[in-house]
Design a protein around this motif. Structure first.
Motif, PDB file in Angstrom:
ATOM      1  N   ASP A  11       0.828  -1.241  -0.026  1.00  0.00           N
ATOM      2  CA  ASP A  11      -0.016   0.122   0.023  1.00  0.00           C
ATOM      3  C   ASP A  11       0.830   1.336  -0.196  1.00  0.00           C
ATOM      4  OD1 ASP A  11      -2.089  -1.505  -0.027  1.00  0.00           O
ATOM      5  OD2 ASP A  11      -2.623  -1.257   2.252  1.00  0.00           O
ATOM      6  N   PHE A  14       2.679   2.011  -3.575  1.00  0.00           N
ATOM      7  CA  PHE A  14       1.736   2.477  -4.398  1.00  0.00           C
ATOM      8  C   PHE A  14       1.235   3.745  -3.988  1.00  0.00           C
ATOM      9  CE2 PHE A  14       2.795  -1.564  -5.929  1.00  0.00           C
ATOM     10  CZ  PHE A  14       2.721  -1.552  -7.496  1.00  0.00           C
ATOM     11  N   GLU A  18       1.395   7.623  -6.417  1.00  0.00           N
ATOM     12  CA  GLU A  18       0.114   8.357  -6.789  1.00  0.00           C
ATOM     13  C   GLU A  18       0.320   9.315  -7.970  1.00  0.00           C
ATOM     14  OE1 GLU A  18      -3.318  10.253  -6.866  1.00  0.00           O
ATOM     15  OE2 GLU A  18      -1.660  11.610  -6.572  1.00  0.00           O
TER      16      GLU A  18
ATOM     17  N   ALA B 127       2.542  -5.113  -8.993  1.00  0.00           N
ATOM     18  CA  ALA B 127       1.296  -4.497  -8.297  1.00  0.00           C
ATOM     19  C   ALA B 127       1.031  -5.432  -7.137  1.00  0.00           C
ATOM     20  CB  ALA B 127       0.298  -4.215  -9.341  1.00  0.00           C
ATOM     21  N   SER B 274      -8.710  -2.135  -8.888  1.00  0.00           N
ATOM     22  CA  SER B 274      -7.724  -1.866  -7.949  1.00  0.00           C
ATOM     23  C   SER B 274      -6.422  -2.125  -8.450  1.00  0.00           C
ATOM     24  CB  SER B 274      -8.079  -2.219  -6.445  1.00  0.00           C
ATOM     25  OG  SER B 274      -8.089  -3.643  -6.189  1.00  0.00           O
ATOM     26  N   ASP B 277      -5.441  -0.314 -11.465  1.00  0.00           N
ATOM     27  CA  ASP B 277      -5.149   1.024 -10.896  1.00  0.00           C
ATOM     28  C   ASP B 277      -3.566   1.094 -10.557  1.00  0.00           C
ATOM     29  OD1 ASP B 277      -7.308   2.753 -11.186  1.00  0.00           O
ATOM     30  OD2 ASP B 277      -7.869   2.472  -9.085  1.00  0.00           O
ATOM     31  N   ARG B 278      -3.095   0.147  -9.736  1.00  0.00           N
ATOM     32  CA  ARG B 278      -1.835   0.220  -9.565  1.00  0.00           C
ATOM     33  C   ARG B 278      -0.865  -0.012 -10.415  1.00  0.00           C
ATOM     34  NH1 ARG B 278      -1.291  -3.009  -3.484  1.00  0.00           N
ATOM     35  NH2 ARG B 278      -1.906  -1.207  -2.399  1.00  0.00           N
ATOM     36  N   ARG B 281      -0.299   3.080 -12.004  1.00  0.00           N
ATOM     37  CA  ARG B 281       0.791   3.942 -11.473  1.00  0.00           C
ATOM     38  C   ARG B 281       2.255   3.363 -11.669  1.00  0.00           C
ATOM     39  NH1 ARG B 281      -1.600   5.599  -5.534  1.00  0.00           N
ATOM     40  NH2 ARG B 281      -3.597   6.266  -6.385  1.00  0.00           N
TER      41      ARG B 281
END
Lengths: 410, 410
Positions: A11, A14, A18, B127, B274, B277-278, B281
């Motif tokens: 967490d 990552f 952002e 991720a 989710s 998303d990672r 990034r």
């Protein structure tokens, strides 16, 4: 417990990546909440996206698509190259980059082709940063540098950049750098010309970096992405051709900016053979190779039509000068970019935070810029513009920025 | 002391990424020392590189270069897309991939475009794997899987693959998998069709994997790169459309193999928002995005001329059948590939080690194959062929392999 710890680690990793305010990602933002913050009316004008260069205003190197097509027609041998890139292309590029950076490059051992300079930076830091490695990161500098260090488990050691006063001592703070090296920093990553300020490190500062890195056996990764677009009267110093030769040095360049070839995702890293070897091993699991057909477009690089580069520089210098006038007339302190197409005006205190102001700029005035905090986490008083744009549209948009600053100034 | 420890960490990390025998890198090997090991004379024949498909024998999807050129001409909006890829392309692909995999995909949240499926795998494991994460890795399976896990600091938990006997229970060992999950394994990565064997996991096995992953809350990354090239009489089961719906599941596909678009470096990953998303990034610091212009070529995918895919499958099936006959006639045990273009014949005991035999194959018989050890570290009795080659050349080259096996058999 251990499981939770691992989840938290991931967490945290990552969260550090952002990218909601990163250049180019603005389209993913929800702007619907800005209405109640907006002061005054919308300011009309042709939309300008300063987050990156406009390749429609400054198109790719002439005939790049013909070179691409030749690569495509070559078939299998161009589709599947060594992970570090096609040997014939590396051979030509090694010569050109040697001439440009004033030091020989061995095509077989000291050069790797990558998917963009972003790819090269990722591989270079991946090859040199392990858990706990201390890495000197200049602030402000390219937004991904500190993210990369954190992703690989390294520790960011921030080094201040002096850029607002014009001086031959401009560049990173050499005292801070030496202290960092003394305290065990093993890698330095920085860009010259600097992104976001357009500052070119002086020969004096580059020489001193070489001496310090040599004394403390530090690996240096220098991003020279914009070094070909050098404005009149400026000089560029290549760290790799300094008298003091570094054992571990990687230089990164690419044709994405000045040459507007970003849509091809091409980058090049050159230097210490053992690091290039590691970068290739890493590339094998990251993306295999820069797209084979696209690699053929490297043949346009340092091979542009006569006068093309000079003309491009003249046009950018003219935009630079007009933008500086707009911002300085409005008393926004702005360093003169010596190379590249980034401008980094400083804003006065505002009634909204910087991220909100940037979103308002987009919503209210049709102008996209990148907040300073992307380049230095605690810097919240400046914005970055990539002024490789249509000249007239850029100036008009800059005037809208000035209007917006006046509206929201405290 | 701490410094040395870190250097060792990095050394170890990159030793694990050793790529000297990896497919496509053979050209970097020094073969000059093989003369004294060679038995008998060189065996003439047209050179065949089975390490990857021959895109000259099976060329890219018709008109891919026209789609590319349209993308190029579109200019800036195609050069600079969101990191996860152009929205209009994701919208079309999401529909096609939903139809193909029999479960809806949200274009905005559940899909990312990457530089090749290698890029997608890298992002998916990056991720989900942190230092100490236990990851179930099938053996044999795609060579990069275990390298990726190690690179991200994860712990490889090997799971055996049953592939030599034809059975509906073929696939990874479900008992080993459950034990691994019980012991804290949190991620499973595997390919179906399996690389290197061409095995397609049965519905029975895929269903059980779904149940187990759901019970133990395991994240699954399934690489279905070859799922479109399915041979006559075979069925393919998509894990994502199982009755048991996994909370964390990423499916990876791409047009590099069946469609011969590898020179464009295009891949796609879809599933849990989710994780996507990672992945985005991470992509922002790895390579920014799949090459913008190349993304336009995704428009050919699932949009090939009528009958084109069927014809391609028929031609590959014919090569497969002829190759199986060559190897089986020589008593080399070889599983029947149910999909894709990989064949994995088992060799008898040889008088030289497998890597040497593979190098001799190249030096003496003009045939490049990939040693089994690339797919499972302790497997040294098989070789992988990508038989997407000129039909006649492939059969002749297979006969040379058989000759070589006879020469070097103990």
């Amino acid at each position: 417990m251990i499981k939770n710890l691992k989840t938290e680690l991931l967490d945290e990793k990552f969260n550090a990546l952002e990218a909601g305010n990163a250049p180019g990602q603005e389209v993913r933002q929800d702007l619907s909440l800005l209405d109640h913050l907006m002061k005054g009316d919308k300011i009309d004008g042709y939309p300008v996206d300063f987050s990156h260069g406009d390749v429609d205003a400054f198109p790719p190197t002439p005939d790049s698509e013909s070179y691409w097509l030749k690569g495509f027609k070559q078939g299998g041998s161009q589709a599947y190259t060594e992970y570090r890139g096609a040997f014939n292309i590396r051979t030509t590029l090694a010569k050109d980059l040697s001439l440009f950076t004033k030091k020989p490059i061995l095509a077989d051992k000291e050069l790797i082709l990558t998917p963009g300079t972003q790819g090269a930076l990722f591989l270079a830091l991946g090859a040199t940063v392990a858990t706990g490695t201390k890495v000197a990161v200049v602030e402000p500098d390219y937004f991904a540098n500190r993210k990369l260090v954190k992703f690989f488990g390294g520790i960011v050691v921030p080094i201040a950049l002096h850029y607002l006063q014009s001086s031959s001592k401009n560049g990173l703070d050499l005292n801070q750098l030496e202290i960092a090296f003394k305290n065990g920093t093993k890698v330095l990553v920085f860009s010259t010309p600097n992104n976001p300020t357009g500052l070119v490190y002086s020969k004096e500062v580059i020489d001193k970096i070489a001496v310090l890195a040599n004394n403390y056996k530090v690996t240096v990764i220098v991003d020279q992405l914009y070094s070909r677009m050098l404005y009149s009267g400026e000089e560029f110093t290549h760290l790799r051709s300094c008298k003091v030769q570094l054992e571990n040095l990687i230089t990164i360049m690419g044709p994405s900016k000045t040459e507007s070839l970003s849509g091809y995702r091409l980058g090049a890293a050159f230097g210490t053979a053992s690091i290039i070897d590691r970068m290739e091993r890493l590339q094998a699991i990251v993306s295999l190779r820069a797209s084979g057909y696209n690699q053929a477009v490297f043949k346009t690089w340092f091979n542009e039509p006569k006068g093309w580069l000079e003309d491009r520089i003249i046009k950018h210098e003219a935009i630079r000068d007009d933008l500086l006038k707009v911002f300085r007339d409005a008393n926004l302190q702005t360093a003169t970019p010596q190379a590249g197409s980034y401008l980094f005006p400083k804003l006065p205190a505002l009634s909204v935070d910087l991220n909100t102001f940037v979103r308002l700029l987009r919503y209210q005035a049709n102008v996209i810029v990148t907040p300073a905090s992307e380049f230095a986490p605690h810097l919240n008083d400046s914005i970055r513009l990539n002024f490789s744009q249509d000249h007239k549209a850029a100036i008009e948009a800059a005037k809208r920025i000035v209007k917006m600053v006046k509206i929201y100034a405290l």
